[in-house]
Design a protein around this motif. Structure first.
Motif, PDB file in Angstrom:
ATOM      1  N   ALA A 190       0.819  -0.955   0.153  1.00 46.97           N
ATOM      2  CA  ALA A 190       0.485  -0.044  -0.162  1.00 46.97           C
ATOM      3  C   ALA A 190       0.905   0.991  -0.105  1.00 46.97           C
ATOM      4  O   ALA A 190       0.362   2.179   0.512  1.00 46.97           O
ATOM      5  CB  ALA A 190      -1.021  -0.041   1.643  1.00 46.97           C
ATOM      6  N   PRO A 192       2.574   3.227  -2.961  1.00 51.30           N
ATOM      7  CA  PRO A 192       2.384   3.542  -4.553  1.00 51.30           C
ATOM      8  C   PRO A 192       4.066   4.270  -4.270  1.00 51.30           C
ATOM      9  O   PRO A 192       4.646   4.443  -5.403  1.00 51.30           O
ATOM     10  CB  PRO A 192       0.992   4.460  -5.059  1.00 51.30           C
ATOM     11  CG  PRO A 192       0.737   5.135  -3.688  1.00 51.30           C
ATOM     12  CD  PRO A 192       1.348   3.865  -2.892  1.00 51.30           C
ATOM     13  N   GLU A 243       0.338  10.705  -5.593  1.00 53.74           N
ATOM     14  CA  GLU A 243      -0.658  11.995  -5.505  1.00 53.74           C
ATOM     15  C   GLU A 243      -1.336  11.682  -6.485  1.00 53.74           C
ATOM     16  O   GLU A 243      -1.887  12.547  -7.002  1.00 53.74           O
ATOM     17  CB  GLU A 243      -0.062  12.964  -5.129  1.00 53.74           C
ATOM     18  CG  GLU A 243       0.617  12.855  -3.610  1.00 53.74           C
ATOM     19  CD  GLU A 243       1.773  14.442  -3.548  1.00 53.74           C
ATOM     20  OE1 GLU A 243       2.293  15.137  -4.567  1.00 53.74           O
ATOM     21  OE2 GLU A 243       1.668  14.422  -2.026  1.00 53.74           O
ATOM     22  N   SER A 245      -3.364  10.117 -10.121  1.00 55.84           N
ATOM     23  CA  SER A 245      -4.311   8.769 -10.984  1.00 55.84           C
ATOM     24  C   SER A 245      -3.882   7.990 -10.860  1.00 55.84           C
ATOM     25  O   SER A 245      -4.683   6.682 -10.541  1.00 55.84           O
ATOM     26  CB  SER A 245      -4.919   9.268 -11.878  1.00 55.84           C
ATOM     27  OG  SER A 245      -4.317   9.379 -12.478  1.00 55.84           O
ATOM     28  N   TRP A 246      -2.220   7.504 -10.729  1.00 53.82           N
ATOM     29  CA  TRP A 246      -1.525   6.461 -11.208  1.00 53.82           C
ATOM     30  C   TRP A 246      -1.352   5.148  -9.634  1.00 53.82           C
ATOM     31  O   TRP A 246      -0.663   4.771  -9.673  1.00 53.82           O
ATOM     32  CB  TRP A 246       0.046   7.033 -11.959  1.00 53.82           C
ATOM     33  CG  TRP A 246      -0.404   7.207 -13.544  1.00 53.82           C
ATOM     34  CD1 TRP A 246      -1.743   7.237 -13.550  1.00 53.82           C
ATOM     35  CD2 TRP A 246       1.065   7.074 -14.252  1.00 53.82           C
ATOM     36  NE1 TRP A 246      -1.016   7.796 -14.943  1.00 53.82           N
ATOM     37  CE2 TRP A 246       0.164   7.485 -15.726  1.00 53.82           C
ATOM     38  CE3 TRP A 246       1.900   7.123 -13.934  1.00 53.82           C
ATOM     39  CZ2 TRP A 246       1.408   8.258 -16.411  1.00 53.82           C
ATOM     40  CZ3 TRP A 246       2.554   7.526 -15.621  1.00 53.82           C
ATOM     41  CH2 TRP A 246       2.490   7.820 -16.342  1.00 53.82           C
ATOM     42  N   ALA A 247      -1.634   6.238  -8.960  1.00 52.42           N
ATOM     43  CA  ALA A 247      -1.189   5.581  -7.858  1.00 52.42           C
ATOM     44  C   ALA A 247      -2.067   4.130  -7.369  1.00 52.42           C
ATOM     45  O   ALA A 247      -0.967   3.502  -6.413  1.00 52.42           O
ATOM     46  CB  ALA A 247      -1.900   6.457  -5.962  1.00 52.42           C
ATOM     47  N   GLY A 248      -3.032   3.931  -8.414  1.00 55.15           N
ATOM     48  CA  GLY A 248      -3.498   2.696  -7.909  1.00 55.15           C
ATOM     49  C   GLY A 248      -2.651   1.706  -8.802  1.00 55.15           C
ATOM     50  O   GLY A 248      -3.057   0.533  -8.270  1.00 55.15           O
ATOM     51  N   ALA A 249      -2.005   1.568  -9.822  1.00 54.89           N
ATOM     52  CA  ALA A 249      -1.330   0.666  -9.991  1.00 54.89           C
ATOM     53  C   ALA A 249      -0.251   0.549  -9.639  1.00 54.89           C
ATOM     54  O   ALA A 249       0.090  -0.705  -9.908  1.00 54.89           O
ATOM     55  CB  ALA A 249      -0.695   1.183 -11.557  1.00 54.89           C
ATOM     56  N   THR A 251      -0.457   0.919  -6.617  1.00 53.10           N
ATOM     57  CA  THR A 251      -0.284   0.135  -4.782  1.00 53.10           C
ATOM     58  C   THR A 251      -0.670  -1.235  -4.680  1.00 53.10           C
ATOM     59  O   THR A 251      -1.578  -1.852  -5.692  1.00 53.10           O
ATOM     60  CB  THR A 251      -1.880   1.137  -4.375  1.00 53.10           C
ATOM     61  OG1 THR A 251      -1.270   2.833  -4.614  1.00 53.10           O
ATOM     62  CG2 THR A 251      -2.607   0.915  -2.672  1.00 53.10           C
TER      63      THR A 251
END
Length: 711
Positions: A190, A192, A243, A245-249, A251
């Motif tokens: 968790a 990123p 910070e 929109s790429w954070a999910g990839a 995480t």
């Protein structure tokens, strides 16, 4: 004979005085505030003197390193495992490979006993034991075509003691790799920022390796600047990614991280060493040393006060909440690296001797790298000792001891003599943007809090949370470099073992063998890691309690092999160099092993713990840390396995030491019966400096000759 000039005498006198002043303040201060800068002064002064005088004495007087003798990297160069590597790159690789979780986490946990015991052991231990072990093992492995520690034991001590050493070393290596991997998973899950930054070091390292090998061979400084620039960009971009929109990839769940780690370990093990492993470790060293140097500078600028007691009551009582057991022997076991580490001997007889250009470089790479790691351990101890002791114990005590609320934790910690209010505990978590800091065990979060405390005093309190999360990411990067090198060394060890049965495995660059053994090693530590991630009390978590003991038992094997080789090679009068550390380490580790197996305290003794939990099962009770009856049965199984493994490993080490003693006595009585497996002398064609900065003589020699250079 060269004599020192006045300038040299003055410089080293000042260095000695700085170190002596630091030690004096630490030892004599009673009841008054002590600045952490004195700890840094004691450490740096001692390291400088140890390296300048003691390491030089061992290298040139005891080992008699020979600059004219070709190393395995030169004689057996195949571009896969054997490859002459520039001393600066190799220093970075070796340091990155040995500096895993131990120097970061061990000193933090040992702070429970106070800052003074750990400081003494870290500094004195590294100068007279740890750095000596690393350098001497590297020297003897280099003289033996880069043989692994276990194989050297088999060839020099004999098949019986050697077999015990091979089995013990390989089993301990798998445990150590599993523990290192678990720490990485816990740090990156968790996160990123950390995952992105660390992932980017891989393509950067591949680029550096390709440049040094193909595009710009020998241009180490130039390629280093490019690599460091890209690394800094990756670190900054990591926060942007976190910070965005790429954070999910980036995480990733713990189970996903396990798969990626195993895949990375396998690839790093089979690729040519110049392509990924060496440049990535070298690149990581810039961040490691840079961060530690900045931390030391921050201590000198901010002058934080050591808030932990010099020696706490837990040191004598042995009932500390962080770990149970008295100061002796458990401080020396808990600080598993930074002073003395068996894991280092596997690197010194693994990747490094297959890449070193000159024998004369064993001093800088073996002894010098270990001093660098010890400085990391000192800074970790500083970070743990400057935060409020109440916060330290609230973070490192298990939830079963302090509860899950700040009110309950405050009450329990105050009862131990370290008062801290619920509001202060809540504010500490808020400062670093965490929901809670209670029971953040394992040492890494405590180190991150200490690092943020130091840096924020220099850069401002508004950046405290930034520095905290930077430190968490830094720790993961720090440890990953030990995992990839360790996997490759595990492959070497398994190949040496199988080579005693099927000869093609002895060629460690034989492709079917290196692929098969890499897969086996990754599968072994990967299995324990996978189970550990999915079962809080299973897998590698089951073996975590014996991490420290197994590591120090492995150091006893290394020191026993070194002492035997000193005796057999005609250096009997210098055998005390490794013999005294061997006696100390064996005494500490075997005492700890005995207590962990037979102690009547369930917090210390594995079998007593098993008995207590089994009795509770019979009565239908659930005891912490178990949360269900299934957990209770798991604890019983874990305690049994840990107790048996500790006893077996201790027995194997006793066998190795006893057999080594037998060989030494036989050699003294009948030297003609002894044989050495040392490779024949071949004259070296490579010219390369012994240290980081070439001497005047080395520069003149380089100007007078055209020399082949390594990467």
């Amino acid at each position: 004979m060269r004599t020192a000039n006045v300038r040299t005498i003055v410089i080293w006198t000042l260095v000695a005085l700085v170190g002596a002043a630091g030690w004096s303040v630490l030892a004599l201060a009673r009841g008054e505030d002590v600045s952490a800068a004195w700890m840094v002064a004691a450490a740096l002064g001692s390291y400088a003197i140890g390296y300048r005088f003691y390491s030089k004495f061992i290298a040139y007087k005891v080992l008699k390193v020979d600059a004219t003798r070709a190393t395995p990297a030169e004689r057996l160069n195949n571009g896969i495992d054997f490859h002459p590597t520039d001393r600066r790159v190799l220093l970075g690789h070796h340091f990155a490979a040995i500096a895993g979780a131990g120097p970061l986490v061990g000193p933090v946990l040992a702070a429970q006993m106070g800052y003074l015991p750990g400081t003494v052991w870290i500094i004195a231990g590294v100068i007279f034991a740890g750095a000596v072990q690393d350098m001497v093992v590297l020297f003897f492995s280099t003289r033996r075509d880069g043989r692994s520690l276990g194989q050297m034991a088999r060839e020099e001590i004999g098949p019986f003691g050697g077999a015990a050493a091979l089995i013990a070393a390989f089993a301990i290596m798998i445990i150590l790799l599993g523990v290192l991997a678990l720490v990485i998973v816990n740090a990156l899950a968790a996160s990123p920022w950390g995952t992105f930054s660390i992932a980017m070091t891989i393509p950067i390292a591949l680029l550096m390796g390709f440049c040094l090998r193909v595009l710009r061979p020998g241009r180490v400084a130039e390629v280093s600047l490019i690599g460091v620039g890209l690394l800094l960009l990756a670190l900054v971009a990591g926060r942007w990614v976190a910070e965005s929109s790429w954070a999910g990839a980036f995480t990733l769940a713990p189970s996903t991280l396990v798969v990626w780690l195993v895949a990375y370990g396998f690839i790093a093990s089979i690729l040519p060493v110049w392509m990924l492993l060496a440049p990535r470790d070298y690149l990581s060293t810039f961040m490691k040393i840079g961060t530690i140097a900045l931390l030391a500078l921050g201590v000198v600028i901010a002058l934080p006060t050591l808030k932990m007691d010099p020696v706490t009551d837990f040191a004598s009582r042995g009932d500390g909440p962080v770990f149970a057991g008295s100061l002796f022997p458990f401080v020396f076991i808990t600080i598993a690296c930074g002073a003395l580490s068996g894991f280092h001997s596997l690197i010194s007889s693994g990747t490094t001797p297959k890449m070193i250009q000159k024998e004369t470089q064993v001093r800088m790479i073996g002894y010098g790298s270990m001093l660098m790691e010890s400085s990391v351990a000192i800074m970790a101890l500083v970070a743990a000792s400057i935060i409020d002791p109440g916060l330290y114990f609230a973070m490192n005590a298990p939830a079963g001891a302090i509860g899950t609320t700040v009110e309950n934790a405050s009450q329990v910690v105050t009862g131990w003599g370290y008062s801290i209010s619920p509001a202060e505990l809540a504010q500490a978590a808020k400062n670093v943007e965490e929901a809670t800091l209670l029971s953040r065990t394992g040492g890494a979060p405590t180190l991150a809090v200490g690092v943020s405390e130091i840096f924020s005093k220099v850069t401002g309190g508004s950046l405290r949370a930034f520095w905290y999360h930077f430190a968490i990411m830094f720790e993961a990067l720090f440890i990953l470099t030990a995992l990839d090198a360790g996997t490759r060394v595990g492959r070497f060890m398994l190949q040496d073992m199988l080579g005693n049965v099927y000869r093609p495995f002895k060629n460690i660059s034989w492709k079917p063998g290196l692929v098969l053994t890499s897969a086996i090693v990754c599968a072994l530590w990967g299995y324990f890691l996978w189970v550990g991630v999915h079962e809080p009390l299973g897998g590698i978590n089951q073996l975590f309690p014996i991490f420290g003991i197994s590591n120090q038992l492995l150091a006893a094997v290394a020191l026993a092999v070194c002492t035997t080789l000193l005796v057999k090679s005609g250096r009997l009068k210098w055998a005390w160099i490794t013999g005294i550390p061997l006696v100390w380490d064996a005494t500490v580790t075997l005492t700890a092993s005995f207590q962990k197996v037979f102690s009547g305290d369930p917090k210390v003794g594995f079998f007593k713990q098993r008995s207590v939990f089994q009795d509770a099962i019979d009565d239908g009770k659930v005891l912490p840390p178990a949360k269900s009856m299934d957990d209770m049965h798991t604890v019983v199984t874990n305690s049994t396995v840990d107790g048996v493994l500790t006893a077996v490993l201790a027995l194997l080490i006793v066998v190795v030491i006893a057999d080594a003693l037998r060989v030494c006595v036989r050699h003294l009585r009948r030297p003609a019966l002894s044989t050495l497996s040392e490779a024949p002398y071949v004259e070296s064609k490579i010219l390369a400096p012994a240290g980081l900065i070439p001497t005047r003589e080395e520069r003149e020699e380089a100007r007078d000759a055209v020399t082949p250079t390594g990467v």
